[in-house]
Design a protein around this motif. Structure first.
Motif, PDB file in Angstrom:
ATOM      1  N   THR A   1      41.028 -50.543  73.372  1.00 45.16           N
ATOM      2  CA  THR A   1      41.226 -49.188  72.853  1.00 45.16           C
ATOM      3  C   THR A   1      41.073 -48.153  73.958  1.00 45.16           C
ATOM      4  OG1 THR A   1      40.403 -49.853  70.680  1.00 45.16           O
ATOM      5  CG2 THR A   1      40.414 -47.494  71.183  1.00 45.16           C
TER       6      THR A   1
ATOM      7  N   THR B   1      44.072 -48.400  76.510  1.00 42.66           N
ATOM      8  CA  THR B   1      45.323 -47.927  75.918  1.00 42.66           C
ATOM      9  C   THR B   1      45.342 -46.414  75.799  1.00 42.66           C
ATOM     10  OG1 THR B   1      45.528 -49.997  74.660  1.00 42.66           O
ATOM     11  CG2 THR B   1      46.850 -48.117  73.931  1.00 42.66           C
ATOM     12  N   ASP B   2      44.247 -45.846  75.328  1.00 42.48           N
ATOM     13  CA  ASP B   2      44.181 -44.396  75.151  1.00 42.48           C
ATOM     14  C   ASP B   2      44.236 -43.675  76.489  1.00 42.48           C
ATOM     15  OD1 ASP B   2      43.537 -41.927  73.493  1.00 42.48           O
ATOM     16  OD2 ASP B   2      41.816 -41.965  74.859  1.00 42.48           O
ATOM     17  N   ARG B   3      43.447 -44.136  77.438  1.00 45.03           N
ATOM     18  CA  ARG B   3      43.386 -43.465  78.732  1.00 45.03           C
ATOM     19  C   ARG B   3      44.716 -43.532  79.470  1.00 45.03           C
ATOM     20  NH1 ARG B   3      41.436 -39.195  80.999  1.00 45.03           N
ATOM     21  NH2 ARG B   3      40.591 -39.453  83.083  1.00 45.03           N
TER      22      ARG B   3
ATOM     23  N   ARG C   1      47.681 -43.983  78.204  1.00 50.35           N
ATOM     24  CA  ARG C   1      48.703 -43.195  77.511  1.00 50.35           C
ATOM     25  C   ARG C   1      48.614 -41.728  77.925  1.00 50.35           C
ATOM     26  NH1 ARG C   1      47.050 -43.695  72.678  1.00 50.35           N
ATOM     27  NH2 ARG C   1      48.223 -45.568  72.122  1.00 50.35           N
ATOM     28  N   ARG C   2      47.383 -41.204  78.006  1.00 46.40           N
ATOM     29  CA  ARG C   2      47.215 -39.806  78.391  1.00 46.40           C
ATOM     30  C   ARG C   2      47.664 -39.568  79.832  1.00 46.40           C
ATOM     31  NH1 ARG C   2      41.331 -38.199  77.535  1.00 46.40           N
ATOM     32  NH2 ARG C   2      40.904 -40.425  77.361  1.00 46.40           N
TER      33      ARG C   2
END
Length: 565
Positions: free
Chosen positions: A232, A235-237, A239-240
């Motif tokens: 998680t 993926t989040d980092r 994507r940003r």
């Protein structure tokens, strides 16, 4: 270097596990840096050099996992996915990892060639320190970070100038290390991983299916941490980042053999915006570490004074060196772990004693590799007289027989009016506003940063192995430095061999555009890059006046002498 890419792990770990993160002491009890422990147990005399090679200096913990440090297994897996795209024939086995790391200028599997540590066995990843940590209970992550030997552990050379990539010489600069390429490829590889997590995990299981020297065992606890938490976060980092500047950090780390410590320091202090690219180009080449205790300051522009006062342009001899100097110098070198390892300013005080141990060992026992080629001793004797007239007043006086020269005194000359005319970008990068920000912390005040209007003449001990030259690595050989008209507009650097006649990177003649590549019979051991002297921070101008009165024969004699330093 990896602040934007590295993970805001601590808070998310705590949230996922519904547990308060441990304090630094409790975390250190579960950290396992087995290579360091084993090496210190085996080496009782030169523990400073041993720490220099293996110690992470507290650069592996929950805090640095939010900045520069990286989860090792996902990082390696991402690099494999990226290189498999580039080379479909790549064997997906950790046996291929040395090939991948060598491309960035790392020296996997090398033995230490320094006589003091010759008993060391081949080291899996010198310069990439690793340890397993448990940021919060029930989690386990193997983490890597950049260590001292990455920049200050270069190849040895044989009698023809051929690099010996299986022999690392601690203290010599690694002029092929390409941190910009490494950081960029880690970012691209992890982007591939999170876009196809199933393939990413399958590849990771394949690579780490059994214990080996490249990683700790891939335990169920590590796998659970990866799948339930790190996925998680990654993926989040990523994507940003992809939707922002689409690169790991908002500045360039430079070409092989260069660092951009000022930009990295600004980033760690929050002075660079995360979502816009900075053109800060204060690049510096990596120096040899010999005779540092004769300096009254550190870095090319003498920003940090090692005495309890502002920078002083003063002659220092070996008799002037005291225990107090190492204590003061350790405060500064500990501060260097902030930009290089992503540590907090307040954490540097905890490692000063270990850093001091390293500095004392370097001073008492470190010698650069002796020049391995042939030296015209008759010409060198004449070159010594030329050096004493033309060079010693800035670069120090060497005493002893020609075969046993030793830097006895160093003037710490500051070119305050930039009479040498070298690229000013680096000294301009560390300005009063940055010094003010550094001084806001206790560690910064202890290091006493003071911007200077010029550069401090460098120590030349071991200079033959440190090409390219000038503070920004913009001149490929000492012969080109002495003959400015022969400085190429651009040249290859990285994985090079040395030309002992010109004392520097072995290059073919420059083409019509002014670019000098490698000779056809040389296969570089790492991936080379073009150094373009027309780019900001890369100028090859300056340092011409000292050679203007010398003829070609005198320049050759001076080169022979410089080989012996």
């Amino acid at each position: 270097m990896l602040r934007q890419l590295a993970l805001p792990t601590l808070l998310l770990f705590a949230a996922s596990c519904k547990s308060r993160a441990p304090d630094a002491n409790s975390e250190s009890r579960v950290k396992e840096n087995l290579l360091l422990s084993d090496a210190l147990n085996a080496e009782s005399e030169h523990t400073g050099l041993t720490r220099f090679l293996f110690d992470d200096f507290d650069g592996i913990n929950s805090q640095t996992l939010q900045t520069n440090a990286l989860p090792w297994k996902p990082t390696v897996t991402g690099l494999f996915l990226l290189h498999k795209e580039r080379n479909p024939n790549l064997e997906m086995s950790l046996e291929s990892l040395p090939q991948i790391l060598r491309g960035y200028g790392f020296l996997p599997g090398a033995k230490v060639a320094n006589p003091q540590l010759q008993s060391q066995q081949p080291i899996a990843t010198p310069g990439l320190v690793r340890a397993e940590i448990s940021p919060v209970p029930l989690t386990r992550v193997e983490v890597s970070n950049i260590g001292c030997a990455a920049c200050h552990g270069g190849v040895s050379y044989d009698s023809t100038g051929r690099p010996l990539t299986k022999q690392i010489w601690l203290g010599t600069p690694n002029t092929s290390l390409n941190l910009e390429a490494y950081v960029s490829d880690v970012y691209s590889g992890l982007q591939l991983g999170v876009q196809n997590w199933k393939e990413f995990r399958r590849t990771m299981d394949l690579l780490f299916d059994e214990p080996n020297s490249w990683a700790s065992p891939f335990t169920n606890q590590q796998k659970l941490t990866l799948d339930s938490v790190l996925r998680t976060i990654l993926t989040d980092r990523l994507r940003r980042l992809r939707n922002g500047i689409d690169r790991p950090v908002p500045f360039s780390n430079g070409a092989p053999g260069l660092t951009n410590g000022v930009a990295s320091l600004k980033f760690q202090l929050g002075l660079l915006e995360e979502d816009s690219f900075s053109d800060d180009a204060g690049f510096t080449s990596i120096p040899d570490l010999a005779d540092r205790a004769l300096r009254t300051s550190l870095l090319y522009d003498g920003v940090y004074s090692i005495q309890n006062k502002a920078f002083r342009q003063t002659m220092r001899t070996r008799q002037d060196i005291s225990h107090r100097d190492f204590t003061s110098m350790a405060k500064i070198v500990a501060l260097f772990t902030v930009p290089s390892m992503g540590k907090s300013m307040r954490s540097t005080g905890q490692i000063r004693e270990r850093v001091s141990e390293v500095l004392k060992d370097l001073h008492s026992s470190y010698l650069p590799q002796r020049f391995p080629g042939e030296v015209d001793m008759s010409a060198a004797a004449k070159g010594q007289k030329i050096y004493e007239i033309s060079c010693a007043s800035c670069h120090g006086r060497y005493t002893g027989e020609l075969t046993e020269l030793r830097l006895e005194s160093f003037p710490n000359f500051l070119d305050s009016k930039n009479q040498m005319g070298t690229d000013p970008t680096r000294r301009q990068s560390f300005d009063e506003s940055l010094a003010k920000e550094v001084k806001k912390t206790a560690a910064g005040r202890a290091a006493r940063p003071q911007p200077n209007p010029g550069y401090v003449a460098t120590i030349l001990t071991g200079v033959w192995a440190t090409a390219p030259y000038l503070h920004n690595g913009s001149v490929p050989s000492l012969w080109a430095l002495m003959n400015p008209e022969e400085r190429p507009r651009s040249f290859l650097v990285g994985g090079h061999r040395l030309n002992f006649e010109r004392v520097g990177i072995d290059l073919a003649s420059a083409d019509e555009s002014g670019h000098a590549g490698y000779p056809r019979n040389h296969t570089p051991w790492s991936n080379p890059e073009r150094y373009d002297t027309t780019k900001p921070g890369h100028s090859n101008q300056g340092h011409q006046r000292p050679f203007s009165a010398l003829n070609s024969e005198q320049k050759k004699q001076l080169l022979e002498y410089l080989k012996l330093l």
